[in-house]
Design an enzyme around this catalytic site. Structure first.
Site, PDB file in Angstrom:
ATOM      1  N   LYS A  24      18.105  62.546  60.455  1.00  0.00           N
ATOM      2  CA  LYS A  24      19.051  61.433  60.361  1.00  0.00           C
ATOM      3  C   LYS A  24      18.784  60.478  61.505  1.00  0.00           C
ATOM      4  O   LYS A  24      18.201  60.856  62.519  1.00  0.00           O
ATOM      5  CB  LYS A  24      20.490  61.954  60.459  1.00  0.00           C
ATOM      6  CG  LYS A  24      21.532  61.048  59.818  1.00  0.00           C
ATOM      7  CD  LYS A  24      21.599  61.211  58.304  1.00  0.00           C
ATOM      8  CE  LYS A  24      22.605  60.307  57.678  1.00  0.00           C
ATOM      9  NZ  LYS A  24      22.827  60.643  56.262  1.00  0.00           N
TER      10      LYS A  24
HETATM   11  P1  NAD Z   1      28.463  52.111  52.841  1.00  0.00           P
HETATM   12  O1  NAD Z   1      28.226  51.431  54.132  1.00  0.00           O
HETATM   13  O2  NAD Z   1      27.844  51.551  51.626  1.00  0.00           O
HETATM   14  O3  NAD Z   1      30.061  52.204  52.578  1.00  0.00           O
HETATM   15  C1  NAD Z   1      30.950  52.769  53.485  1.00  0.00           C
HETATM   16  C2  NAD Z   1      32.377  52.441  53.044  1.00  0.00           C
HETATM   17  O4  NAD Z   1      33.307  53.107  53.908  1.00  0.00           O
HETATM   18  C3  NAD Z   1      32.714  50.956  53.119  1.00  0.00           C
HETATM   19  O5  NAD Z   1      33.591  50.622  52.071  1.00  0.00           O
HETATM   20  C4  NAD Z   1      33.427  50.844  54.480  1.00  0.00           C
HETATM   21  O6  NAD Z   1      34.280  49.712  54.566  1.00  0.00           O
HETATM   22  C5  NAD Z   1      34.190  52.141  54.480  1.00  0.00           C
HETATM   23  N1  NAD Z   1      34.554  52.563  55.839  1.00  0.00           N
HETATM   24  C6  NAD Z   1      33.796  52.486  56.955  1.00  0.00           C
HETATM   25  N2  NAD Z   1      34.495  52.940  58.020  1.00  0.00           N
HETATM   26  C7  NAD Z   1      35.689  53.338  57.544  1.00  0.00           C
HETATM   27  C8  NAD Z   1      36.844  53.884  58.157  1.00  0.00           C
HETATM   28  N3  NAD Z   1      36.884  54.115  59.482  1.00  0.00           N
HETATM   29  N4  NAD Z   1      37.903  54.170  57.359  1.00  0.00           N
HETATM   30  C9  NAD Z   1      37.854  53.922  56.028  1.00  0.00           C
HETATM   31  N5  NAD Z   1      36.796  53.391  55.400  1.00  0.00           N
HETATM   32  C10 NAD Z   1      35.741  53.101  56.146  1.00  0.00           C
HETATM   33  O7  NAD Z   1      28.058  53.634  53.065  1.00  0.00           O
HETATM   34  P2  NAD Z   1      27.709  54.714  51.936  1.00  0.00           P
HETATM   35  O8  NAD Z   1      26.240  54.729  51.778  1.00  0.00           O
HETATM   36  O9  NAD Z   1      28.589  54.520  50.761  1.00  0.00           O
HETATM   37  O10 NAD Z   1      28.074  56.069  52.698  1.00  0.00           O
HETATM   38  C11 NAD Z   1      29.412  56.585  52.705  1.00  0.00           C
HETATM   39  C12 NAD Z   1      29.362  58.074  53.033  1.00  0.00           C
HETATM   40  O11 NAD Z   1      28.571  58.747  52.057  1.00  0.00           O
HETATM   41  C13 NAD Z   1      28.733  58.449  54.375  1.00  0.00           C
HETATM   42  O12 NAD Z   1      29.333  59.622  54.851  1.00  0.00           O
HETATM   43  C14 NAD Z   1      27.293  58.740  54.013  1.00  0.00           C
HETATM   44  O13 NAD Z   1      26.637  59.562  54.957  1.00  0.00           O
HETATM   45  C15 NAD Z   1      27.517  59.460  52.686  1.00  0.00           C
HETATM   46  N6  NAD Z   1      26.361  59.510  51.780  1.00  0.00           N
HETATM   47  C16 NAD Z   1      25.727  58.375  51.396  1.00  0.00           C
HETATM   48  C17 NAD Z   1      24.676  58.462  50.491  1.00  0.00           C
HETATM   49  C18 NAD Z   1      23.970  57.243  49.952  1.00  0.00           C
HETATM   50  O14 NAD Z   1      23.126  57.408  49.078  1.00  0.00           O
HETATM   51  N7  NAD Z   1      24.264  56.048  50.392  1.00  0.00           N
HETATM   52  C19 NAD Z   1      24.270  59.711  50.011  1.00  0.00           C
HETATM   53  C20 NAD Z   1      24.957  60.847  50.412  1.00  0.00           C
HETATM   54  C21 NAD Z   1      26.024  60.725  51.297  1.00  0.00           C
END
Ligand code: NAD
Length: 416
Positions: A104
């Site tokens: 990561k």
């Molecule tokens: P992203 O940046 O696209 O979206 C994140 C979302 O969370 C946004 O809507 C943001 O406004 C919100 N957010 C951020 N801080 C916050 C807070 N303190 N309280 C409430 N909401 C908050 O990110 P993503 O890619 O959707 O990732 C989200 C989660 O999923 C993370 O934990 C990431 O590690 C995990 N994840 C992502 C993927 C992927 O393919 N993108 C895959 C597996 C897991």
């Protein structure tokens, strides 16, 4: 109290080590990361000022293959957060039996404070700084919180320029035009959906008639919201960093997605029927399925007792602490753990990597079919073990994942 995600990750290893009677030497080894690189990223800002950001890339385990894991841009990024996320990637890749390890990366910053040019310079300098520990057969980054296909395109270009040839396999989640895969953007959402559908079948629940609450409305939260909305589920509440938004009759997700995709915040969405609620209130809103899809440590011992749902589907990595896990298990709430639930993203990232290396690209139908086969295969194994041993789905998933890693460590031995 701010919880340290790496302490949580290590506690999870202890829990599973005890459950499976893991060799103490291997337990000790798995609680450390293989390597952490801390880099300074000096950037001349648009106004001529020099800003220096701190970035990280961590390999937790490459024992089963090159590292794999996203890059996060967020003010909350710390070395320990990145170590925890790298550790969870090891388990996730192992659970899906992908020939990849856990890694990561991240930079501590608020991307909203940077212009597009500053963000590009930052991404390129960060990529140069970590150049020696990434590569198609070393470690393959991908998007995570606040990074996207454009950021991956800059990383791929920087790496390729340094190596003197195009190397698309260095990152996944790229734009399709430069070696990205169809279905990568929706992959985590699709994986969540396949696993949720399978869980509902096991519990004899009709998924379409369930009410849903989702924290986070980015890639993961936005896609699962869209998929469930299109299937006819009632989405009671969603949130982003600005606010939660609630409507007892069900939100019009298509319109909210249009709004946020233009760069707007949910708090500014104008519909008099909708109520603004805090992220804290959203987590304890009564619903059938709660989907944390933002950040880690959202369900803790402080709010777990007030959670009112049947299923928690972990879209985010590490949203539930071990103490909260115990409370939810006693309450009979089924927690579908992150390393299974959100593994669709890394699964299709793996497909993208395979396509790049073979220079032969698949269609969406093949991507979704293979994703479904792999993720449901893992679900089946996890569900069976959890029933046989009367343990949580998380502990069952960890047993499978850790056992594979432990076997690989044992076979390879400790060099020299
Ligand atoms: P992203 O940046 O696209 O979206 C994140 C979302 O969370 C946004 O809507 C943001 O406004 C919100 N957010 C951020 N801080 C916050 C807070 N303190 N309280 C409430 N909401 C908050 O990110 P993503 O890619 O959707 O990732 C989200 C989660 O999923 C993370 O934990 C990431 O590690 C995990 N994840 C992502 C993927 C992927 O393919 N993108 C895959 C597996 C897991």
């Amino acid at each position: 109290m701010i919880l340290n995600p790496f302490e949580v990750a290590k506690k999870q290893i202890d829990i599973v080590a005890k459950e499976m009677g893991l060799d103490p030497n291997i337990t000790k080894y798995l609680k450390r990361v293989e390597r952490s690189l801390i880099v300074s990223i000096p950037i001349v800002m648009d106004d001529g000022r020099l800003e220096i950001f701190e970035g990280y890339r961590v390999h937790h385990s490459t024992v089963r293959g090159p590292g794999k894991g996203g890059i996060r841009f967020s003010p909350q990024v710390t070395l320990d957060e990145v170590k925890a996320l790298a550790t969870w990637m090891t388990w996730k890749c192992s659970l899906l039996n992908l020939p990849l390890g856990g890694a990561k990366g991240g930079i501590c910053l608020n991307p909203k404070d940077l212009s597009k040019g500053e963000l590009e310079r930052l991404t390129r300098r960060y990529t140069s700084e970590i150049l020696n520990i990434i590569g198609p057969d070393i470690d393959i980054p991908a998007p995570d919180v606040n990074t996207n296909a454009q950021v991956m395109a800059w990383m791929m270009d920087t790496y390729s320029m340094n190596k003197g040839r195009s190397i698309p396999g260095v990152v996944t989640g790229k734009p399709i035009e430069i070696g990205g895969s169809v279905g990568r953007d929706s992959a985590t959402g699709m994986g969540l959906y396949y696993v949720l559908e399978a869980m509902c079948e096991r519990l004899n629940i009709d998924l379409k008639s369930q009410s849903i609450v989702i924290q986070g409305f980015g890639n993961v939260g936005g896609w699962i919201a869209r998929i469930l909305f299109e299937k006819g589920c009632k989405i009671l509440a969603v949130s982003d960093i600005s606010s939660g938004i609630y409507f007892s009759e069900g939100l019009e997700i298509n319109k909210l997605l249009e709004w946020t995709q233009k760069g707007n915040y949910l708090k500014d969405y104008n519909d008099k029927r909708y109520e603004l609620i805090t992220n804290e209130k959203l987590i304890t809103t009564e619903c059938d399925i709660l989907i944390p899809a933002a950040l880690e440590n959202q369900i803790t011992q402080n709010n777990a007792g007030n959670i009112k749902c049947k299923i928690v589907l972990e879209g985010a990595n590490g949203p539930t602490t071990p103490e909260a896990d115990k409370i939810l298990f006693i309450k009979g709430i089924h927690v579908i753990p992150d390393i299974l639930a959100n593994a669709g993203g890394v699964c299709v990232s793996y497909f993208e990597y395979v396509q790049d290396i073979h220079a032969y690209f698949w269609d969406l139908d093949r991507i979704n079919k293979e994703l479904k086969k792999i993720i449901l295969g893992a679900f089946e194994e996890v569900y069976t073990i959890s029933k046989e041993r009367n343990i949580s789905l998380r502990t069952a998933a960890y047993i499978i994942a850790v056992e594979r890693i432990a076997k690989a460590v044992e076979l390879r031995g400790f060099f020299p």
